[in-house]
Design a protein around this motif. Structure first.
Motif, PDB file in Angstrom:
ATOM      1  N   TYR A 260       2.197  19.182 -20.179  1.00 56.39           N
ATOM      2  CA  TYR A 260       0.939  18.929 -20.870  1.00 56.39           C
ATOM      3  C   TYR A 260       0.931  17.486 -21.316  1.00 56.39           C
ATOM      4  O   TYR A 260       1.990  16.874 -21.512  1.00 56.39           O
ATOM      5  CB  TYR A 260       0.813  19.804 -22.125  1.00 56.39           C
ATOM      6  N   GLN A 261      -0.252  16.975 -21.513  1.00 57.04           N
ATOM      7  CA  GLN A 261      -0.331  15.591 -21.961  1.00 57.04           C
ATOM      8  C   GLN A 261      -1.543  15.414 -22.851  1.00 57.04           C
ATOM      9  O   GLN A 261      -2.616  15.954 -22.590  1.00 57.04           O
ATOM     10  CB  GLN A 261      -0.420  14.664 -20.757  1.00 57.04           C
ATOM     11  N   THR A 262      -1.352  14.673 -23.925  1.00 61.47           N
ATOM     12  CA  THR A 262      -2.465  14.282 -24.782  1.00 61.47           C
ATOM     13  C   THR A 262      -2.516  12.758 -24.794  1.00 61.47           C
ATOM     14  O   THR A 262      -1.504  12.109 -25.080  1.00 61.47           O
ATOM     15  CB  THR A 262      -2.253  14.795 -26.223  1.00 61.47           C
ATOM     16  N   THR A 263      -3.632  12.220 -24.465  1.00 59.90           N
ATOM     17  CA  THR A 263      -3.797  10.763 -24.479  1.00 59.90           C
ATOM     18  C   THR A 263      -4.750  10.399 -25.614  1.00 59.90           C
ATOM     19  O   THR A 263      -5.818  11.006 -25.754  1.00 59.90           O
ATOM     20  CB  THR A 263      -4.361  10.267 -23.136  1.00 59.90           C
ATOM     21  N   ARG A 264      -4.334   9.455 -26.426  1.00 62.38           N
ATOM     22  CA  ARG A 264      -5.175   9.045 -27.559  1.00 62.38           C
ATOM     23  C   ARG A 264      -5.602   7.590 -27.382  1.00 62.38           C
ATOM     24  O   ARG A 264      -4.769   6.731 -27.065  1.00 62.38           O
ATOM     25  CB  ARG A 264      -4.411   9.192 -28.880  1.00 62.38           C
ATOM     26  N   VAL A 265      -6.868   7.402 -27.570  1.00 60.72           N
ATOM     27  CA  VAL A 265      -7.392   6.028 -27.563  1.00 60.72           C
ATOM     28  C   VAL A 265      -7.993   5.777 -28.944  1.00 60.72           C
ATOM     29  O   VAL A 265      -8.971   6.404 -29.328  1.00 60.72           O
ATOM     30  CB  VAL A 265      -8.453   5.839 -26.459  1.00 60.72           C
ATOM     31  N   TYR A 266      -7.306   4.920 -29.698  1.00 60.81           N
ATOM     32  CA  TYR A 266      -7.749   4.644 -31.063  1.00 60.81           C
ATOM     33  C   TYR A 266      -8.845   3.582 -31.033  1.00 60.81           C
ATOM     34  O   TYR A 266      -8.769   2.610 -30.259  1.00 60.81           O
ATOM     35  CB  TYR A 266      -6.579   4.140 -31.907  1.00 60.81           C
ATOM     36  N   LYS A 267      -9.775   3.791 -31.864  1.00 61.29           N
ATOM     37  CA  LYS A 267     -10.913   2.860 -31.887  1.00 61.29           C
ATOM     38  C   LYS A 267     -10.444   1.441 -32.166  1.00 61.29           C
ATOM     39  O   LYS A 267     -10.960   0.477 -31.597  1.00 61.29           O
ATOM     40  CB  LYS A 267     -11.910   3.326 -32.967  1.00 61.29           C
ATOM     41  N   GLU A 268      -9.457   1.313 -33.052  1.00 58.34           N
ATOM     42  CA  GLU A 268      -9.056  -0.026 -33.490  1.00 58.34           C
ATOM     43  C   GLU A 268      -7.865  -0.581 -32.699  1.00 58.34           C
ATOM     44  O   GLU A 268      -7.330  -1.619 -33.053  1.00 58.34           O
ATOM     45  CB  GLU A 268      -8.672   0.001 -34.986  1.00 58.34           C
ATOM     46  N   LYS A 269      -7.409   0.131 -31.668  1.00 60.37           N
ATOM     47  CA  LYS A 269      -6.245  -0.346 -30.906  1.00 60.37           C
ATOM     48  C   LYS A 269      -6.633  -0.576 -29.458  1.00 60.37           C
ATOM     49  O   LYS A 269      -7.596   0.017 -28.961  1.00 60.37           O
ATOM     50  CB  LYS A 269      -5.111   0.690 -30.952  1.00 60.37           C
ATOM     51  N   GLU A 270      -5.843  -1.377 -28.796  1.00 61.61           N
ATOM     52  CA  GLU A 270      -6.148  -1.673 -27.397  1.00 61.61           C
ATOM     53  C   GLU A 270      -5.090  -1.117 -26.439  1.00 61.61           C
ATOM     54  O   GLU A 270      -4.898  -1.611 -25.340  1.00 61.61           O
ATOM     55  CB  GLU A 270      -6.306  -3.192 -27.200  1.00 61.61           C
TER      56      GLU A 270
END
Lengths: 978, 978
Positions: free
Chosen positions: B652-662
């Protein structure tokens, strides 16, 4: 602050405790009312087994067995110094002396201090822990004496405890002669029959008072303990050798796996278990086993902790102890102990596991050892007469080699082959002259005498009686004459050496010397030598026509039978099939049917229990007889008749009937045992009579006392018979006999063998063994002796003799005892080659004793040895048991002044058997024990009186051995100028 | 007399020579002009491997391996005392300290004397011989410092020699940071690639001058020797442990098997052989190996003899020596040595034998260790602020546990399972609060807040910069609000915990705590924490309606693609199959195709070389994708978007894209790896781009310097490629990146892993391994980690994260370095439960530093630790290499007065890296070496200037780590009353 309160939670990490150096309290002694666990730190160091004695000492050849005795002793000393409560016992002087030699003076002083304080104690104290089945009592005495002397010399102490923990059964002679008579207060061992042990455990009778001698009565008693587990190891999980996987005592609370309570609980449980099968509340834990304490610290570290924590726990008491302390504590309790008679043979460690094969294993080794034993006795006499060399050769090396081979894996035949070879090498270093005489190879006599040479033969008689016997010497010439030292020609007889002997001689000479004999002896030259007691006669062999050629008598297979023998004894062979039929003594009217045969047992290959070096487990028996008829050849001559028989391609037999003797001498040649059928075999000879011996037979104990044996029966328990043959085998060193109301038949042997009477009227002795499987007792080799030479390897052939005689009931012991002594101490021959013109006999004949004196028939000098300067060791042995013979089982006397007519006896000290303390002191110190069912612990005995230092007459009661150190004027000129 | 002449022949028995105590001459030193054999007695004591560290120490569990370090040290002391020429080196302080704690004062004085005389020398000197592939440099420094401190404290000495004899490859950081920077004069080890070793042997280039740092230049040079045989053992047949089967030196002529000449010849032959592959005529024999010298005497006894007799022989010279002496002798020769750059990875000991599996073995252990490494850094800061406990909990236990797990069979994942469990136990003892947070189980926050409770969350920032990051906490209530310490509500976001996570949480909580969680967290509560440097902020969670529920976005499989991310970074997933397609950064115009996948290698089961704990040997590769389409779920919220993907039933995989990070944060859940097909598997994730990296990629050295790696190539020899995948794997602790003319892709990791770029444009990292065969390197277990709970056993599941970012060429290092530091030092959370009425924040927010101050972006405090009273250890690390970043690869300054605004710095001492000596003294003593092809041995370097004790400004050049001991006024009131 609250925030930091939260932080404190974050910082809830572990804490570190300061370490502590722990001093263990190991000073505990005995605590009355509690179970006292005597921890006895020990190592059992076999003087050769899987590795040679030197390999064990230095720690080489570890791929076979990780063992290094040097490590044990090196590491022991600092371990003992580290805590004065620690104790250790050391046993085998062969190792200890190797170590001692290498130590600095400083170290020697340290060790002396440890011995003196009792931290280090020597027990048993012989050079080795000798075997008790295959060893002769004279060898047992000699090797024990040697070790005891070293201990006395270096430490001025005398061992108090017998410690035969490993030997495979225990002999009566061990108990009384090598126990009581050396002053031991107790004897401990591990191996007794599993059925016996089960019963004794259940009845708490593992510890007994053993009275090993009928003749000596209660004075021969010794407190004897058999270990409850049948081994000499610690209880399960209390082994602490480097890399042992018993749980160590982990008492550092800062490390994981702290286990003090668990180990204390295990200790207490093991103590309760043992206490439950042991009399009194004292139990001994043998803390060690084979070659342990290579790093002694590992044992003591854990034992320190156990003693400390177990005593803190308090349920039982634990202490550093020794067999001496244990014995003293047991004695102080003043309890009565169960009595034990006879011996502890045979030994089975489990069902079908009878350790009766080793009674015969490696018969040539056993023969060589016995031969050199007699030789050593004689050599010391000669050394004494001549005066001991101050530098250069002495008998010491032979003493050392003979001591080592008494080890319970040496003479027993249970060492690996390369170790057996090492033993043989050690022996042969001490035995230089004519070492191959026993296989008819003797360069000194095999000179071509036709070219004007003479051979001077010196015949030495080590016995205290004048003696007349036929001597046989291999020669290459046919026309020879023999004259005595006066120049008078005497009767001699020439016999052909048979071809089989010649080829064997060639093969073995090549195998053992690496070269073929340069000349080939073709004949045996026989003549009768007459030699004074403790003296010699000389004979000269030169070319001439005097020898009587033996007459070859062709087979005459007819129904009339073939009579052999020209004196009192006649043997009658069947003219039909060549078999022995009758034994007739014209003098005493013994006239009996007698059959003789060879058989073999097939060695079991059962994977649970095969027959092997230790174990005898037969799987079927087969008679050996290649054809219907046994080829038979008879040679007759004026001195003796000889019968040659071929039972199979690998069993030959020569039977000699001497004109002047009343026994038959049977020389057997057995081997190479055929394994072509894939079966290992154990060869026996059987003698069949009509004697109604009713399951009963008699075998000697180490060549001394005869013990009654009853087939399928043990005196001490109800025997469950699972091996009806192997379980009835007993060790034989002197002989075996059976009897009924009229007749007795005795067989005497020339080496240790196993034997029995499996069927009434029959006697059998096992002569050779060749087996193809290991028996699972550790040696990890099949007992498959082979010899390689001339590009061939083949099974070992054994050549040996046994002697047979039938007597009227009550008449046999005289022969068994007196002739038995002659077997042990044969004439010793020496040769010198001279040229034809030589006639000068400066000392043509000699006797050390007064010419008019002879020892009584019931006494032998078993030791005569110069110690140093004027000190001489003399051991006299009465040869008869109480009641054995109507004439000779009586008090005997020896007049020392007539034994040593040429030297003044300044002083005489009677010593303990091992001569390491005065007898009086030994008797004063030795503990008396109370025996159940007996009135007192008082000793009753029949012994010779104290020797009057003026009269110097020694009395010897039946079976008594008395040991003296004499101070003699060192006037050896008396001998050499005579 | 003639008769007695004959008798003398009879008595030709052997003679006995008096034994002698031999004093061996062991005093030999170096002999110019001869081959000098430096005998270096040593033991290699693994701080856990087949047994636990404590089992090795006390010698328990010997059925697994006979090993007892206590024996080594116990036996060593008397062996050294016995001869002052004997020498020994001891390495692992974890063991030495265990022993030292238990010794008496008297013994301690003795040992001090031996250390002072140089007979006993500590080398390497860390708590363990740390791994060089999977250990983080901060852990390496910490564990070395701890060991060095003990040595300094107890003996006032500083180790001079690096001795990494066993680790499986050698890192640049080891050479320069843990070598040169701790003041070592040389570094020795055994394991380098077999092809490399062959070439170096042929060219006599096993000994080199290794320059491990580009940034530090020649000042990072260290004399480095790789052992000629590839191991750290004696030559064949010179092993002398108790029971070893090498031939001992038998020099007693009175015993059989005397072999002095034979052993001397063997010694000389082995010396010639080694001299033939070694520069100069000095060679080192490593006389020992794993856990040897359990009875040190056995080694020294034989070495004494060898030195004595070899020097008597005279062909070569033999002497007791040490690596220090050997190094000094080599240095004194003033020779030039070949240079060596980079490192010694990967290591293959033979064809197909690449030790690159262990870079990933036991990924959960590696994750736990890394997690606690960062935790320990922070905990020491907090301990410093609060003031160290005088009694009770400190960080010492965690320090000890973390030190031990740096061992080369610990963090490497190459110990037996029960030992891995022991390491985990040690770590968890130091990690008490929320130990299961990493698997979503944290009782402190899982309070039902609907009944009027509040949770106070303290968020600590161990970095020297202000930091803003999203914090996620598992909670059971849905309606929650988060406020800051001023009481102001802040934005928060609630995400569901997926069912797979919940069931895993239940299983693992049961496995590790033995009980099921009493309450069940259903949500992640996320909010953004803003925390000052070296300080904390507090937040309060209470019931309320403020949290924004994350919006679930149903799959829309269409050709348009699914865009994730609401800030600069957008990830585009295929609407067709759910796979990642594109990475777009709107700020910097990075817009690239990017695919991501999971694959597995089948572990080879070749009996000559299987894949195992050490070895990576793939047998085919397979993409993991259970169906055509990857199920994909997207959750969107104000703080970050989250993409859930299921690649198979166990990936399984969860990918997070933070609004304030690149960057993208990828959380993987891999396991239980299916072995239903009978195959062991090694799981990798692959990232595929169009970057034309031309076989070249970059991996870090222990989390510090990035080294260039070129596929199928080694700088030092012509690589024969036999394992095109395993042979291109390198250890990764910080990250891996590839680049071309325009773009670079970086992947950062949260623990040690192995990785590579096997195909241009691709990066792969190995995440998990489950193998069914042992690989024959000693651990003798298949690496088949299982977890048992709730009546089930199943393969271990690993959950971890990696971070992905693409940049314009030259822009990546800022993220790799600064964000890399954040990965290592995440926010530290602490919780307290309060009732509803609680409002009091005595210290709602805190920074240790001057509020207006921040460390420069290129500097991290890697150690801040109270030693005692006023002494504080401070380590500052420049995070950039020379030329790495156009702005930040520059000299940095730290104003200590502003770092410690509340405490007066009375004194500052710059120390060696391990803080056991002043830096100036270290630099003065350290040997300089001449390098082939280089003009002089003069060191060039770019370093910060000496610190002015008044200004107290520390300069740091690129990659510089500076270590100080500060004397501070112990005014901790400053903090707590603020």
């Amino acid at each position: 602050m609250a925030a930091f309160g939260v932080l404190a939670m974050v910082l809830s990490v572990c804490f570190v405790v300061e370490g502590k150096y722990i001093v263990y309290n190991t000073s505990a002694g005995v605590v009355p009312g509690k179970i006292n666990v005597h921890l006895v730190p020990h190592t059992h160091d076999d003087v050769g087994w899987l590795k040679t004695v030197d390999q064990y000492y230095v720690g080489s050849n570890n791929s076979i067995q990780g063992a290094c005795v040097q490590n044990v002793l090196d590491s022991l000393i600092p371990a003992l110094l580290a805590d004065k409560n620690r104790k250790f016992i050391y046993v085998e002087q062969a190792f200890f002396q190797r170590w001692w030699r290498q130590q600095s003076d400083e170290m020697k002083e340290t060790v002396k201090m440890l011995v003196s304080s009792g931290q280090l104690e020597f027990i048993n104290g012989g050079m080795c822990m000798h075997d008790e089945a295959a060893a002769h009592y004279i060898d047992m005495i000699d090797q024990t004496t040697l070790g005891h002397w070293y201990i006395k010399r270096d430490f001025n102490v005398t061992p108090r405890i017998g410690w035969q923990i490993d030997p495979f059964g225990h002999s009566a002679v061990q108990a009384y002669l090598l126990g009581a008579e050396v002053g031991f207060d107790a004897l401990y061992f591990a191996r007794i029959d599993y059925q016996d042990r089960a019963k004794r455990s259940a009845e708490k009778k593992l510890e007994v008072i053993w009275q090993g001698s009928k003749s000596h009565g209660s004075s021969s008693q010794i407190f004897t303990g058999a270990f409850y587990a049948g081994n000499y190891e610690p209880p399960t999980d209390f082994y602490y050798e480097v890399n042992d996987d018993s749980p160590i005592v982990q008492d550092d609370i800062e490390l994981f796996d702290y286990n003090v309570q668990e180990r204390v609980d295990a200790f207490v449980a093991a103590a309760y278990f043992q206490a439950n099968v042991t009399g009194t509340n004292h139990i001994m834990w043998t803390m060690g086993t084979d070659f342990k304490y290579q790093y002694a610290h590992t044992w003591f570290r854990n034992m320190d902790k156990l003693i400390h924590y177990v005593n803190q726990d308090g349920r039982v008491s634990a202490l550093y102890s020794s067999p001496s302390i244990y014995t003293d504590v047991k004695h102080a309790l003043d309890e009565s102990w169960p009595p034990k008679l006879d011996d502890y043979f045979p030994y089975a460690d489990r069902i079908d596991g009878y350790w009766t094969g080793y009674f015969t294993s490696r018969p040539t080794s056993k023969g060589f050892i016995r031969e050199l034993s007699g030789y050593y006795l004689a050599a010391r006499q000669l050394e004494f007469f001549r005066g001991r060399n101050k530098s250069g050769p002495t008998t010491d090396s032979l003493a050392d080699a003979l001591a080592i081979v008494q080890h319970h894996d040496a003479v027993s035949g249970t060492a690996k082959q390369h170790v057996a070879d090492d033993y043989a090498k050690r022996l042969s270093i001490g035995y230089e002259e004519c070492p191959l005489l026993n296989i008819s190879y003797c360069p000194a006599t095999e000179v071509d005498l036709s070219v004007g040479k003479k051979i001077v033969v010196l015949v030495y008689n080590p016995l205290g009686w004048k003696r007349t016997s036929v001597v046989r010497i291999p020669v290459i010439n046919k026309n020879l004459s023999v004259s005595d030292s006066t120049g008078k020609l005497i009767l001699s007889q020439l016999l052909p050496i048979v071809n089989a002997s010649l080829s064997m001689r060639k093969f073995y000479a090549s195998a053992y010397t690496g070269e073929s004999p340069s000349s080939v002896a073709k004949y045996w030259l026989a003549f009768t030598a007459v030699v004074p007691p403790l003296g010699f006669s000389t004979y000269v062999i030169s070319s001439g026509q005097s020898s009587v050629s033996t007459k070859f008598v062709p087979n005459s297979f007819d129904t009339g039978g073939i009579e052999v023998g020209q004196g009192n004894l006649k043997l009658i062979y069947s003219g039909n099939d060549g078999k022995l039929m009758k034994y007739i003594n014209g003098r005493n009217s013994v006239n009996v049917s007698l059959e003789q045969s060879y058989s073999y047992y097939v060695g079991s290959t059962d994977e649970l229990q095969a027959s092997g070096a230790y174990i005898f487990r037969p799987n079927g028996t087969h008679t050996i007889q290649s054809e219907e008829k046994i080829p038979l050849t008879v040679f007759r001559g004026p001195l003796y008749d000889e019968v040659h028989q071929r039972f199979s391609s690998w069993v030959y037999q020569t039977t000699r009937v001497y004109k002047e003797k009343e026994h038959a001498e049977v020389e057997f040649t057995v081997g190479p045992i055929s394994i072509d059928d894939g079966n290992g075999k154990e060869i026996v000879t059987k003698l069949k009579t009509m004697i109604g011996n009713n399951k009963t037979f008699y075998t000697d104990s180490n060549g001394r006392d005869f013990l009654e044996r009853i087939r399928d029966y043990r005196a001490d328990w109800d025997l469950q018979v699972n091996q009806p043959i192997a379980g009835n085998y007993y060790p034989i060193n002197l002989g075996i006999y059976i009897k009924d109301e009229s007749t007795e038949m005795s067989v005497l042997v020339d080496r240790s063998v196993g034997g029995s009477s499996i069927i009434d009227g029959e006697v059998e002795i096992m002569l050779h063994r060749r087996l193809l499987h290991d028996d699972g007792r550790g040696v990890d080799e099949a007992l498959n002796e082979t010899v390689c030479a001339l590009d061939t390897c083949t099974g070992l052939t054994v050549q040996g003799k046994y002697y047979l005689r039938l007597d009227q009931l009550g008449e046999g012991s005289k022969w068994r005892r007196s002739f038995g002594q002659e077997i042990y101490s044969p004439f010793l021959l020496a040769f010198s080659e001279q040229d034809d013109k030589w006639t000068n006999f400066p000392t043509p004949t000699f006797s050390a004793m007064d010419p008019s004196y002879s020892l009584p028939d019931n006494v032998a000098i078993i030791t005569l040895q110069e110690l140093q300067d004027s000190a001489v060791l003399l051991r006299l042995a009465h040869l008869y048991e109480v009641g054995e013979d109507k004439d000779l089982s009586s008090l005997a006397t020896v007049e020392l002044k007539r034994v040593f007519p040429h030297r003044k006896i300044n002083k005489i000290k009677e010593m303990s058997l091992s001569a390491n303390q005065e007898r009086a002191e030994m008797e004063r110190k030795r503990l008396s024990w109370k025996v159940e069912g007996s009135d007192t612990g008082h000793r009753s005995d029949s012994r010779g009186a104290l020797v009057d230092p003026v009269k110097l007459v020694v009395e010897l009661a039946p079976m008594e051995v008395r040991t003296f150190i004499l101070d003699l004027d060192s006037d050896i000129v008396q001998y050499s100028t005579r």
